[in-house]
Design an enzyme around this catalytic site. Structure first.
Site, short mmCIF file in Angstrom:
data_model
loop_
_atom_site.label_atom_id
_atom_site.label_comp_id
_atom_site.label_asym_id
_atom_site.label_seq_id
_atom_site.Cartn_x
_atom_site.Cartn_y
_atom_site.Cartn_z
CG ASP A 160 3.20 -2.39 2.06
OD1 ASP A 160 3.15 -1.51 2.92
OD2 ASP A 160 3.95 -3.39 2.13
CG ASP B 227 8.98 -1.00 5.15
OD1 ASP B 227 10.01 -1.14 5.81
OD2 ASP B 227 8.54 0.11 4.81
#
Ligand code: IMP
Ligand code: MG
Length: 404
Positions: A141, A143
């Site tokens: 992922d 952020d």
């Protein structure tokens, strides 16, 4: 002192992971039995360690139980349990984490959610290194996992060297992010990943093939790019080449209807919760978000209220039965996107050539069962649940160590 509010908030079902809570409940028994003042401190630590290890060994055995899913004892004990792509050496992982976190040595603080989360991560890394089939793909992922919320990757970020290490072992690296930018130049993604892109271009350790093994899946599962490592450019890949049949069936009109409904729910929440002056609605090709205006912050409780409302309202629509969506709290904003990370990781697995679930790992920070978007990747790959970019570095170091 933990406030009563905080305790109650943490107990809300959407913030709990049933499997971790269940293990916590098992471990609290030996903790309570050995919590009192002790005459022989070392002996008590030893006894606690042996008891905890035994519990992890038993849970490991329950996961190993390969009976039909509906007969599985673990499923009857933890009804929400998902699929395990590998076995998990939990006892070994506990013995690895115990000295680092002084779990058995603690007399006043019982084994916590984070202790168990990190033991599960270590066990997953061990299992992937020792698995029947070699690990081929690691997806991340963006952020909070690779960089701090809203930030970009810098060349000196410790995670960059680790990503290059994975590439040097001929693994594919994927960035599976909610951030959705339809622009075929991939310029927005290049900005976020600049440090990695530059480091790969300049690397003298990677072969040119290895430099081309980074993929970006944007908008959960909507846009795929491949890094041309030597040129520091992203190459857009036509959805015709990678979209899986489940998604090809989606009608443009359904996707539009879902986003229209999401937009009206977000707009309603915005008015209802006095957010007009502090927020904006951002509509994209495959997503719609409620984002704070510059200089404003939406408080956590409001973000959660908005995301839970959106999830509930959308689930009740007929179109949600035809098109998958992700409604999640991004920490500062709330988004509803078409698609999800299960489809994102699955599409990459298929596109890269029949990579099985036990050969793929997704690293992310959003694994709560509602209002989080990494959660669905659990259905497509092994996962580790991290809480900061620093933890991403730690688990990558563990993984590389176990891979040998
Ligand atoms: P992730 O953690 O890499 O999945 O990225 C999530 C963050 O990306 C969200 O919190 C948003 O701030 C940002 N973002 C930018 N564009 C989009 C979009 O189109 N959909 C969802 N999130 C987006
Ligand atoms: Mg994230």
């Amino acid at each position: 002192m933990t406030s009563r509010y905080r305790v109650e908030y943490a107990l809300k079902t959407h913030r709990r992971d049933e499997f971790i809570e269940w293990i916590k409940g098992l471990l609290v028994v030996p903790f309570v039995l050995h919590a009192g003042p002790t005459v022989n401190e070392m002996k008590t630590v030893e006894i606690s360690r042996a008891r905890y290890a035994e519990i992890f060994r038993d849970v490991e055995q329950l996961i190993r139980d390969k009976s039909l899913p509906h007969l599985s004892r673990l499923r009857s004990l933890v009804p929400s349990i998902g699929t395990f792509f590998t076995e998990l050496p939990l006892e070994r992982a506990f013995l690895e984490q115990d000295p680092k976190r002084a779990i058995s040595a603690r007399r006043l603080v019982s084994p916590s959610f984070n202790d168990i989360r990190l033991i599960l991560n270590t066990a997953q890394a061990m299992a992937l290194a020792d698995g029947e089939h070699p690990l081929k793909l690691v997806t991340f992922d963006g952020d909070v996992t690779l960089y701090d919320d809203g930030m970009s990757l810098l060349k000196d970020d410790p995670v960059v060297a680790r990503l290059i290490k994975l590439l040097s072992r001929n693994l594919y690296v994927g960035i599976v992010t909610a951030a959705g930018y339809p622009d075929k130049s991939g310029a927005n993604y290049i900005v976020r990943l600049k440090g990695l892109v530059d480091a790969i271009q300049e690397s003298t350790d990677l072969t040119s093939d290895q430099k081309n093994n980074v993929y970006v899946m944007g908008g959960e599962s909507n846009y795929l790019f491949r890094l041309k490592g030597s040129e520091a450019e992203l190459e857009w890949i036509s959805p015709r080449d990678w979209t899986i049949s489940e998604v090809t069936k989606w009608q443009e009109s359904d996707m539009c209807e879902l986003l229209d409904t999401a937009q009206s729910v977000l707009s309603h929440s915005r008015a209802h919760m006095n957010l007009q002056s502090s927020t904006l609605i951002v509509r994209k090709e495959r997503g719609v978000g409620l984002v704070p205006r510059e200089g404003h912050v939406i408080c956590r409780e409001v973000l959660e209220e908005v995301v839970l409302t959106a999830q509930r309202r959308l689930e009740a629509t007929a179109v949600a039965g035809r098109v998958s969506f992700s409604a999640f709290n991004g920490g500062h904003d709330v988004w509803v996107d078409i698609g999800d990370k299960r489809l994102g990781v699955l599409s990459l697995r298929r596109y890269l050539g029949a990579i099985e679930g036990d050969q793929a790992l997704h690293v992310g920070d959003q694994f709560a069962s509602v209002g989080a978007n990494d959660f669905k990747a659990r259905m497509a790959a092994c996962t580790v649940w991290i809480a900061s970019p620093k933890e991403t570095v730690d688990i990558m170091d563990e993984l590389v160590e176990y891979l040998g």
